[in-house]
Design a protein around this motif. Structure first.
Motif, PDB file in Angstrom:
ATOM      1  N   LEU A  72       5.072   3.664   7.300  1.00 17.85           N
ATOM      2  CA  LEU A  72       5.216   5.014   7.833  1.00 17.85           C
ATOM      3  C   LEU A  72       3.803   5.553   7.973  1.00 17.85           C
ATOM      4  N   ILE A  73       3.415   5.885   9.197  1.00 17.71           N
ATOM      5  CA  ILE A  73       2.048   6.362   9.404  1.00 17.71           C
ATOM      6  C   ILE A  73       2.083   7.762  10.015  1.00 17.71           C
ATOM      7  N   PHE A  74       1.031   8.490   9.741  1.00 10.54           N
ATOM      8  CA  PHE A  74       0.888   9.866  10.213  1.00 10.54           C
ATOM      9  C   PHE A  74      -0.303   9.919  11.155  1.00 10.54           C
ATOM     10  N   ASN A  75      -0.181  10.705  12.215  1.00 11.94           N
ATOM     11  CA  ASN A  75      -1.269  10.854  13.163  1.00 11.94           C
ATOM     12  C   ASN A  75      -2.491  11.478  12.483  1.00 11.94           C
ATOM     13  N   GLU A  76      -2.238  12.402  11.594  1.00 14.70           N
ATOM     14  CA  GLU A  76      -3.296  13.066  10.812  1.00 14.70           C
ATOM     15  C   GLU A  76      -2.722  13.323   9.426  1.00 14.70           C
ATOM     16  N   GLU A  77      -3.420  12.930   8.404  1.00 10.31           N
ATOM     17  CA  GLU A  77      -2.916  13.004   7.026  1.00 10.31           C
ATOM     18  C   GLU A  77      -2.489  14.407   6.615  1.00 10.31           C
ATOM     19  N   HIS A  78      -3.139  15.432   7.094  1.00  6.70           N
ATOM     20  CA  HIS A  78      -2.849  16.799   6.653  1.00  6.70           C
ATOM     21  C   HIS A  78      -1.721  17.465   7.444  1.00  6.70           C
ATOM     22  N   GLN A  79      -1.131  16.757   8.397  1.00  5.73           N
ATOM     23  CA  GLN A  79      -0.015  17.305   9.172  1.00  5.73           C
ATOM     24  C   GLN A  79       1.298  17.291   8.396  1.00  5.73           C
ATOM     25  N   VAL A  80       1.343  16.527   7.308  1.00  6.85           N
ATOM     26  CA  VAL A  80       2.579  16.324   6.566  1.00  6.85           C
ATOM     27  C   VAL A  80       2.411  16.804   5.131  1.00  6.85           C
ATOM     28  N   ALA A 118       0.870  -1.181   0.000  1.00  8.08           N
ATOM     29  CA  ALA A 118       0.000   0.000   0.000  1.00  8.08           C
ATOM     30  C   ALA A 118       0.902   1.225   0.000  1.00  8.08           C
ATOM     31  N   ASP A 119       0.293   2.417  -0.088  1.00 11.34           N
ATOM     32  CA  ASP A 119       1.085   3.634   0.038  1.00 11.34           C
ATOM     33  C   ASP A 119       1.739   3.651   1.420  1.00 11.34           C
ATOM     34  N   TRP A 120       2.989   3.983   1.473  1.00 16.07           N
ATOM     35  CA  TRP A 120       3.772   4.087   2.706  1.00 16.07           C
ATOM     36  C   TRP A 120       3.903   2.758   3.448  1.00 16.07           C
ATOM     37  N   ARG A 121       3.670   1.626   2.766  1.00 18.15           N
ATOM     38  CA  ARG A 121       3.734   0.319   3.426  1.00 18.15           C
ATOM     39  C   ARG A 121       4.324  -0.705   2.467  1.00 18.15           C
ATOM     40  N   LEU A 122       5.228  -1.554   3.001  1.00 19.10           N
ATOM     41  CA  LEU A 122       5.778  -2.642   2.201  1.00 19.10           C
ATOM     42  C   LEU A 122       6.041  -3.857   3.065  1.00 19.10           C
ATOM     43  N   LYS A 123       6.248  -4.981   2.394  1.00 10.19           N
ATOM     44  CA  LYS A 123       6.495  -6.242   3.087  1.00 10.19           C
ATOM     45  C   LYS A 123       7.898  -6.729   2.717  1.00 10.19           C
ATOM     46  N   ARG A 170       7.472  -1.433  12.466  1.00 12.13           N
ATOM     47  CA  ARG A 170       7.774  -2.788  11.989  1.00 12.13           C
ATOM     48  C   ARG A 170       6.755  -3.713  12.639  1.00 12.13           C
ATOM     49  N   ASN A 171       5.933  -4.337  11.828  1.00  9.94           N
ATOM     50  CA  ASN A 171       4.886  -5.248  12.317  1.00  9.94           C
ATOM     51  C   ASN A 171       4.009  -4.582  13.373  1.00  9.94           C
ATOM     52  N   GLY A 172       3.733  -3.298  13.193  1.00 13.63           N
ATOM     53  CA  GLY A 172       2.877  -2.564  14.118  1.00 13.63           C
ATOM     54  C   GLY A 172       3.589  -1.985  15.324  1.00 13.63           C
ATOM     55  N   ASP A 173       4.850  -2.349  15.543  1.00 11.47           N
ATOM     56  CA  ASP A 173       5.625  -1.827  16.668  1.00 11.47           C
ATOM     57  C   ASP A 173       6.470  -0.647  16.198  1.00 11.47           C
ATOM     58  N   THR A 174       6.454   0.423  16.953  1.00 11.46           N
ATOM     59  CA  THR A 174       7.200   1.627  16.590  1.00 11.46           C
ATOM     60  C   THR A 174       8.701   1.387  16.721  1.00 11.46           C
TER      61      THR A 174
END
Length: 196
Positions: A169-177, A102-107, A138-142
């Motif tokens: 890579l996740i953002f707390n709020e999409e518009h913050q970045v 997905a966007d900002w996500r890989l395996k 990584r696997n949901g752990d920061t």
């Protein structure tokens, strides 16, 4: 006469005559340390020796690990996402080490030592109430968190990943970045295997 001659020739003798054996009875037999000092108990010696042995083992294992050869990656495996509007960019159409999910996500598809690199540009015009937070996971752990919303920041480092690990890579709020100035990349450095 003899006593006056002795007193004349040896004026300290009356002092010596007054000294008794009682002073000698109170003297310790050995002078191993200052008065009141205690010798370490066997528990302290055990603690000290255990600590020294553990430090030596850690040093030895670190030395062995650093001297072991790492097998470098056979083919380049590089992936980068962003800055927007671009999507995932891969070094080859079918990389052997990662798969975009997905966007900002890989395996991760292959065990190895990876270098993650990236840049996060905060949107200083954002006026929402959510606190600024960007997480590399990584696997949901920061594994790294950014909370400074005033400057552009680098993210990443060298990490050992295993096949099946999910990196995002996740953002707390999409518009913050500012996604047009934010990106994430990954590069396979080496496979930690013995060279045969």
């Amino acid at each position: 006469m003899c006593s006056s001659l002795v007193n004349f020739c040896f004026p300290q003798l009356p002092f010596l005559q007054r000294m008794s054996l009682s002073h000698m009875e109170n003297m310790p037999l050995s002078h191993s340390g200052p008065q009141g000092a205690q010798r370490p108990s066997w528990k302290q010696w055990l603690l000290y020796s255990t600590t020294i042995i553990l430090l030596l083992l850690c040093s030895f294992s670190t030395l062995i690990y650093t001297l072991l050869p790492l097998k470098t990656a056979n083919e380049p495996c590089v992936a980068k996402f962003g800055p927007l509007p671009s999507k995932w960019q891969m070094a080859s159409p079918e990389p052997s080490c990662v798969n975009k999910t997905a966007d900002w996500r890989l395996k991760i598809l292959q065990n190895g030592l990876y270098l993650i690199y990236g840049q996060v540009a905060p949107n200083t015009a954002y006026k929402g109430h959510a606190p600024f937070e960007v997480l590399l996971r990584r696997n949901g752990d920061t594994i790294q968190a950014l909370t400074n919303s005033t400057t552009v920041q680098n993210i990443g480092g060298a990490y050992e990943f295993h096949a099946g690990d999910a990196i995002d890579l996740i953002f707390n709020e999409e518009h913050q970045v500012l996604k047009n100035n934010t990106y994430l990349g990954i590069f396979l450095l080496a496979n930690p295997q013995f060279i045969s």
